[in-house]
Design a protein around this motif. Structure first.
Motif, short mmCIF file in Angstrom:
data_model
loop_
_atom_site.label_atom_id
_atom_site.label_comp_id
_atom_site.label_asym_id
_atom_site.label_seq_id
_atom_site.Cartn_x
_atom_site.Cartn_y
_atom_site.Cartn_z
N VAL A 1 0.85 -1.19 0.00
CA VAL A 1 0.00 0.00 0.00
C VAL A 1 0.89 1.24 0.00
O VAL A 1 1.78 1.38 0.84
CB VAL A 1 -0.94 0.01 1.23
N VAL A 2 0.68 2.12 -0.97
CA VAL A 2 1.53 3.30 -1.11
C VAL A 2 0.77 4.61 -0.84
O VAL A 2 1.40 5.66 -0.69
CB VAL A 2 2.17 3.36 -2.50
N ALA A 3 -0.56 4.56 -0.78
CA ALA A 3 -1.34 5.77 -0.51
C ALA A 3 -2.76 5.38 -0.14
O ALA A 3 -3.20 4.25 -0.40
CB ALA A 3 -1.34 6.69 -1.74
N ARG A 4 -3.46 6.34 0.46
CA ARG A 4 -4.86 6.17 0.81
C ARG A 4 -5.59 7.47 0.51
O ARG A 4 -5.06 8.55 0.76
CB ARG A 4 -5.05 5.79 2.28
N VAL A 5 -6.83 7.35 0.00
CA VAL A 5 -7.66 8.53 -0.22
C VAL A 5 -9.07 8.21 0.27
O VAL A 5 -9.43 7.06 0.51
CB VAL A 5 -7.71 8.94 -1.71
N ALA A 6 -9.87 9.26 0.40
CA ALA A 6 -11.24 9.10 0.86
C ALA A 6 -12.07 8.33 -0.16
O ALA A 6 -11.86 8.44 -1.37
CB ALA A 6 -11.87 10.46 1.09
N GLU A 7 -13.00 7.54 0.33
CA GLU A 7 -13.90 6.78 -0.54
C GLU A 7 -15.29 7.40 -0.54
O GLU A 7 -15.91 7.54 0.51
CB GLU A 7 -14.01 5.32 -0.08
N ALA A 8 -15.77 7.76 -1.71
CA ALA A 8 -17.12 8.31 -1.84
C ALA A 8 -18.14 7.18 -1.94
O ALA A 8 -17.91 6.19 -2.64
CB ALA A 8 -17.21 9.19 -3.07
N ASP A 9 -19.25 7.32 -1.23
CA ASP A 9 -20.34 6.35 -1.35
C ASP A 9 -21.51 6.99 -2.09
O ASP A 9 -21.38 8.08 -2.66
CB ASP A 9 -20.74 5.82 0.03
N GLU A 10 -22.65 6.35 -2.07
CA GLU A 10 -23.80 6.83 -2.82
C GLU A 10 -24.26 8.21 -2.35
O GLU A 10 -24.64 9.06 -3.16
CB GLU A 10 -24.95 5.83 -2.71
N THR A 11 -24.20 8.45 -1.05
CA THR A 11 -24.58 9.76 -0.52
C THR A 11 -23.66 10.85 -1.05
O THR A 11 -24.10 11.94 -1.42
CB THR A 11 -24.55 9.74 1.03
N PRO B 1 -13.88 9.90 -5.76
CA PRO B 1 -13.40 8.54 -6.03
C PRO B 1 -14.31 7.52 -5.34
O PRO B 1 -14.72 7.73 -4.19
CB PRO B 1 -12.01 8.51 -5.38
N GLY B 2 -14.63 6.45 -6.02
CA GLY B 2 -15.50 5.46 -5.41
C GLY B 2 -15.44 4.14 -6.16
O GLY B 2 -14.89 4.05 -7.25
N HIS B 3 -16.03 3.12 -5.55
CA HIS B 3 -16.07 1.80 -6.16
C HIS B 3 -17.30 1.64 -7.05
O HIS B 3 -18.08 2.58 -7.23
CB HIS B 3 -16.02 0.73 -5.06
N ARG B 4 -17.48 0.46 -7.59
CA ARG B 4 -18.47 0.21 -8.65
C ARG B 4 -19.90 0.57 -8.24
O ARG B 4 -20.63 1.20 -9.02
CB ARG B 4 -18.39 -1.25 -9.08
N GLU B 5 -20.31 0.21 -7.04
CA GLU B 5 -21.69 0.46 -6.63
C GLU B 5 -21.99 1.95 -6.58
O GLU B 5 -23.04 2.42 -7.04
CB GLU B 5 -21.97 -0.18 -5.27
N ALA B 6 -21.05 2.71 -6.02
CA ALA B 6 -21.24 4.16 -5.94
C ALA B 6 -21.20 4.78 -7.34
O ALA B 6 -21.95 5.73 -7.63
CB ALA B 6 -20.17 4.78 -5.04
N SER B 7 -20.35 4.26 -8.21
CA SER B 7 -20.28 4.77 -9.57
C SER B 7 -21.59 4.53 -10.31
O SER B 7 -22.07 5.40 -11.05
CB SER B 7 -19.12 4.10 -10.32
N ASP B 8 -22.15 3.36 -10.13
CA ASP B 8 -23.43 3.06 -10.76
C ASP B 8 -24.52 3.99 -10.25
O ASP B 8 -25.37 4.46 -11.02
CB ASP B 8 -23.81 1.60 -10.49
N HIS B 9 -24.47 4.30 -8.97
CA HIS B 9 -25.43 5.24 -8.39
C HIS B 9 -25.29 6.61 -9.04
O HIS B 9 -26.30 7.29 -9.31
CB HIS B 9 -25.21 5.32 -6.88
N LEU B 10 -24.06 7.03 -9.28
CA LEU B 10 -23.82 8.31 -9.94
C LEU B 10 -24.43 8.33 -11.34
O LEU B 10 -25.11 9.29 -11.73
CB LEU B 10 -22.31 8.57 -10.03
N VAL B 11 -24.21 7.27 -12.09
CA VAL B 11 -24.74 7.19 -13.44
C VAL B 11 -26.26 7.22 -13.45
O VAL B 11 -26.89 7.80 -14.34
CB VAL B 11 -24.22 5.90 -14.12
N CYS B 12 -26.86 6.63 -12.44
CA CYS B 12 -28.33 6.55 -12.36
C CYS B 12 -28.98 7.83 -11.87
O CYS B 12 -30.20 7.98 -11.97
CB CYS B 12 -28.74 5.40 -11.45
N ASN B 13 -28.20 8.76 -11.32
CA ASN B 13 -28.77 9.99 -10.77
C ASN B 13 -29.37 10.83 -11.90
O ASN B 13 -28.68 11.19 -12.85
CB ASN B 13 -27.68 10.78 -10.05
N PRO B 14 -30.66 11.18 -11.81
CA PRO B 14 -31.30 11.93 -12.89
C PRO B 14 -30.78 13.36 -13.05
O PRO B 14 -31.06 14.01 -14.06
CB PRO B 14 -32.79 11.93 -12.50
N GLY B 15 -30.01 13.83 -12.07
CA GLY B 15 -29.40 15.15 -12.19
C GLY B 15 -28.21 15.18 -13.12
O GLY B 15 -27.69 16.26 -13.45
#
Length: 489
Positions: free
Chosen positions: A37-47, A211-225
């Protein structure tokens, strides 16, 4: 090479502020050279994704960005470019650290990414956002190009800065607001972009980072905004994004996978062919969507060319990405190594001849390293000829003549890139016109990102680069008036 120093790796950039991630989690970044592990960053979720969309939506609907004269947006983009130029050494180091790209080519790819923004700035001085036209229906008529709205820009892990910049550039120039969603494996460059946007004084909410993983990314794509999704990545993910956007008639640009063919003509020697193809397949360890992974060769020359390519591959030095003496670094991650190994097994089971490579280098017992690999006597219906491997694996496919070579090249679900290996420009032109693919280069894997780039068939929808790429971030409006408006008179 300067290691990247982030100001707020534990935060997200939303609405012009560095905020805590709702999840409280972090993403760990693992070096493919050392598996550490060389770095860490915050993980964005659906919220967090919803927060970013709300911020971008507010900045677009209420903010000044879309209504600024193009010259003012261009000036702001110029400040962003200036800030990014200062940090290019950090961006280059981030690429090497995260995905094992060679330090020797990192500065070029980094500079190319910033150049994407500069080319949009240059285009902004001449692009006709408002054009007066003749109309039989009205005394005065205008065709106006307006920003599409809120853009979700999703970049892959292989060349993250260059690809994200290719999305950011037309979005900003057009007047869109943007949510940048880097791959969880390579988020560091996106952090530097956000920091530079803040330094350049872009209005709050114009650029947001999550930055986020697949589930959060899918939520972003689905957001009607979200009005438009610009995605570069796998065809599987692209199909999902395309279906979501289609369900609500949102706009999307999809730059997806490839299984690109190089057609070798008779005037190109075996030695020349070997140098071109071995050099291409080892670039970024074969992890390039436009990679030439199928070599279609005259049947009578097959064995000679196979021997020459194998000899050239054996010269390739595989090693750590920061070693200036090596020609190829590691694969980007464990799952990619597993994927490549699985295709080696499939190729052998289906009857292809493994000529060289096919395993991990004996001298490297840590890191995700793999040998340059050549399969010969490959049939175009084999799995290794049909599916994108995304590794340093080349398939040699025999053909009867040029017509047969073109048939084989086109017998694919993909159509992203291609090449014709010949010294005859007329012959190259004739083959290029018949191959169903979005980009064709003579004698190698050529790309010009100032020109439109994208694919046919399952390699994508739309284009990135140049004025054609900008048009995908614009809506076209016709305005019919009784007289010229004061601001245009």
């Amino acid at each position: 090479m300067s290691a990247p120093v982030l100001r707020h790796p534990d935060r997200l950039f939303i609405g012009g502020a560095w905020v805590e991630a709702h999840s409280g989690r972090q993403i760990e970044i693992v070096s493919p050279d050392t598996e550490q592990v060389v770095a860490r960053v915050a993980e964005a979720d659906e919220t967090d994704m919803d927060r970013a969309v709300a911020a971008a939506r507010k900045a677009f609907d209420e903010g000044p960005w879309q209504w600024m004269p193009p010259a003012e947006r261009v000036a702001a983009m110029g400040r962003l470019v200036e800030a990014l130029r200062k940090r290019e050494p950090e961006i280059a180091a981030a690429w090497t650290q995260q995905m094992g790209g060679l330090t020797a080519i990192a500065p070029y790819l980094t500079g190319r990414g910033t150049q994407n923004l500069q080319e949009a700035i240059d285009l902004g001085g001449t692009f006709p956002f408002i054009t007066k036209v003749e109309s039989k229906a009205s005394p005065v008529a205008y065709v106006v190009h307006e920003p599409v709205g809120v853009v979700a820009a999703i970049a892959p892990w292989n060349v993250p800065y260059m690809i994200m910049a290719a999305k950011l550039a037309p979005a900003l120039l057009s007047g869109c607001t943007i949510i940048i969603k880097p791959s969880p494996e390579t988020p560091l460059e996106a952090y530097i972009i956000a920091e530079c946007a803040e330094e350049a004084g872009l209005p709050a909410g114009v650029i947001n980072l999550v930055p986020g993983h697949r589930e959060a990314s899918d939520h972003l794509v689905c957001n009607p905004g979200v009005d438009k999704v610009s995605f570069t990545g796998s065809t599987v993910a692209g199909k999902r994004i395309g279906s979501v956007c289609g369900s609500r008639i949102a706009r999307c640009t999809l730059e997806l996978g490839g299984k690109s063919a190089a057609v070798i003509l008779d005037d190109f020697s075996a030695e020349e062919t070997a140098k071109v193809l071995a050099g291409a397949i080892t670039l970024v360890s074969g992890q390039v969507c436009a990679m030439l992974t199928r070599a279609i060769v005259p049947r009578r020359r097959h064995d000679e060319i196979a021997h020459a390519i194998a000899a050239e591959m054996k010269k390739v030095r595989v090693g750590h990405s920061d070693d200036a003496s090596v020609n190829m670094g590691p694969l980007a991650m464990q799952r990619q190594l597993d994927r490549v190994e699985s295709y080696i097994e499939k190729g052998q089971k289906e009857g292809a001849d493994l000529v060289t490579g096919g395993g991990r280098p004996a001298h490297l017992n840590r890191g995700y390293f793999f040998e340059p690999t050549l399969f010969a006597n490959v049939s175009n219906d084999m799995t290794i000829a049909r599916e994108e491997i995304f590794g340093p694996v080349l398939s040699l496919i025999p053909c009867d003549d040029v017509d047969d070579a073109i048939r084989i090249a086109n017998d694919s679900n993909y159509g992203l890139n291609g090449s014709v290996l010949t010294h005859d420009a007329d012959a190259a032109w004739k083959v290029a016109r018949r191959v169903r693919t979005g980009n064709v280069g003579q004698n190698g894997m050529r790309s010009d990102f100032s020109l439109p780039f994208g694919g046919y068939k399952q390699s994508g929808i739309g284009r990135e680069g140049g004025s054609q790429g900008l048009m995908h971030y614009l809506e076209t409006k016709t305005i019919l008036l009784d007289g010229a408006p004061a601001e245009l008179a």
